[in-house]
Write an enzyme that holds these catalytic residues in place. Structure first.
Site, mmCIF file in Angstrom:
data_model
loop_
_atom_site.group_PDB
_atom_site.id
_atom_site.type_symbol
_atom_site.label_atom_id
_atom_site.label_comp_id
_atom_site.label_asym_id
_atom_site.label_seq_id
_atom_site.Cartn_x
_atom_site.Cartn_y
_atom_site.Cartn_z
ATOM 1 N N ASP A 129 49.435 42.559 35.187
ATOM 2 C CA ASP A 129 49.016 41.671 36.275
ATOM 3 C C ASP A 129 50.174 41.509 37.256
ATOM 4 O O ASP A 129 51.339 41.606 36.858
ATOM 5 C CB ASP A 129 48.703 40.264 35.739
HETATM 6 N N1 URA Z 1 47.915 40.347 29.168
HETATM 7 C C1 URA Z 1 47.858 39.616 30.288
HETATM 8 O O1 URA Z 1 47.311 38.519 30.282
HETATM 9 N N2 URA Z 1 48.437 40.109 31.397
HETATM 10 C C2 URA Z 1 49.061 41.289 31.444
HETATM 11 O O2 URA Z 1 49.557 41.695 32.499
HETATM 12 C C3 URA Z 1 49.104 42.042 30.269
HETATM 13 C C4 URA Z 1 48.530 41.551 29.134
#
Ligand code: URA
Length: 236
Positions: A106
């Site tokens: 993310d």
């Molecule tokens: N889990 C999440 O919530 N975000 C990420 O970027 C990777 C795993």
């Protein structure tokens, strides 16, 4: 060089995964010696001219795999239609224009993100069936209990189903807590949703390892090219 299926050549050239390359062939965007190629066709790059959208396809001598320590605020994509900052801005794109990201983080998650020019390897690493373990460190709101840790290890019910058992470790607990979580699934915002489901929303999230490859020695915003030994650490 010998004859290979076109989708394999396109994947090795870093144009797309084998599966996506099949679609490119079916859509008529690939030619062999000037004629639109058919799915199932083979070619030999030593003898044939393979082109994609009119551009000659060449397979680099050696693929690269790069590990980036992605800062918060960058999307994993190589290009973004919404003009957000892209991880590719931090990478040697001039030297390796066909780099693409393996999996995603993310924008608000930092840490280890892999890129490669090798469609085959990218597929192997990203495919859930290979169960590459990813390690996250989450700083969360509230005091996480040993009971919460047990729930993470047993699986947490999310709106898209139960999560597979995780390995969880409480690193510190207080008004905010720090949890290390190892998972091999890669659902959208999975760690954030798992912690939220337990009543402990994530404050910050970092991916610290993929398989046995860690972020060690890669400062935030920097990258390094992986060696063959590093790549072995990634594969289960
Ligand atoms: N889990 C999440 O919530 N975000 C990420 O970027 C990777 C795993």
């Amino acid at each position: 060089m010998s004859e290979e299926r076109l989708q394999k050549i396109l994947a090795r050239a870093g144009i797309a995964s084998r599966r996506a390359s099949e679609e490119l062939i079916e859509s008529g965007r690939v030619t062999v010696n000037g004629k639109v190629a058919k799915l199932g066709e083979k070619a030999d790059l030593a003898r044939d001219e393979v082109a994609f959208d009119g551009e000659l396809v060449s397979v680099p001598d050696k693929h690269v795999v790069i590990a980036l320590n992605k800062p918060v605020g960058y999307v994993s994509a190589m290009k973004d239609g919404r003009s957000r900052k892209c991880a590719s801005e931090l990478l040697p794109m001039d030297a390796h224009p066909s780099l693409f990201h393996v999996g995603r983080l993310d924008a608000d998650t930092s840490g280890l993100l892999l890129f490669t020019t090798d469609g085959e390897l990218g597929n192997r690493l990203a495919h859930p069936s290979h169960e590459v373990m990813k390690t996250y460190v989450a700083r969360v709101k509230g005091c996480v209990s040993e009971d919460d840790i047990k729930r993470l290890e047993e699986g947490v019910m999310l709106k898209d189903g139960m999560t597979s058992p995780a390995q969880a470790r409480l690193l510190s607990a207080g008004r905010a807590s720090v949890v290390e979580l190892k998972i091999h699934e890669g659902r959208n915002r999975q760690v954030r949703r798992m912690m939220e489901a337990l009543g402990h929303p994530v404050i910050s999230l970092q991916r610290v390892a993929i398989g046995n490859l860690t972020l060690d020695g890669i400062p935030e915003g920097a990258w390094r090219e992986l060696t063959d030994e590093d790549i072995q650490l990634l594969l289960p």
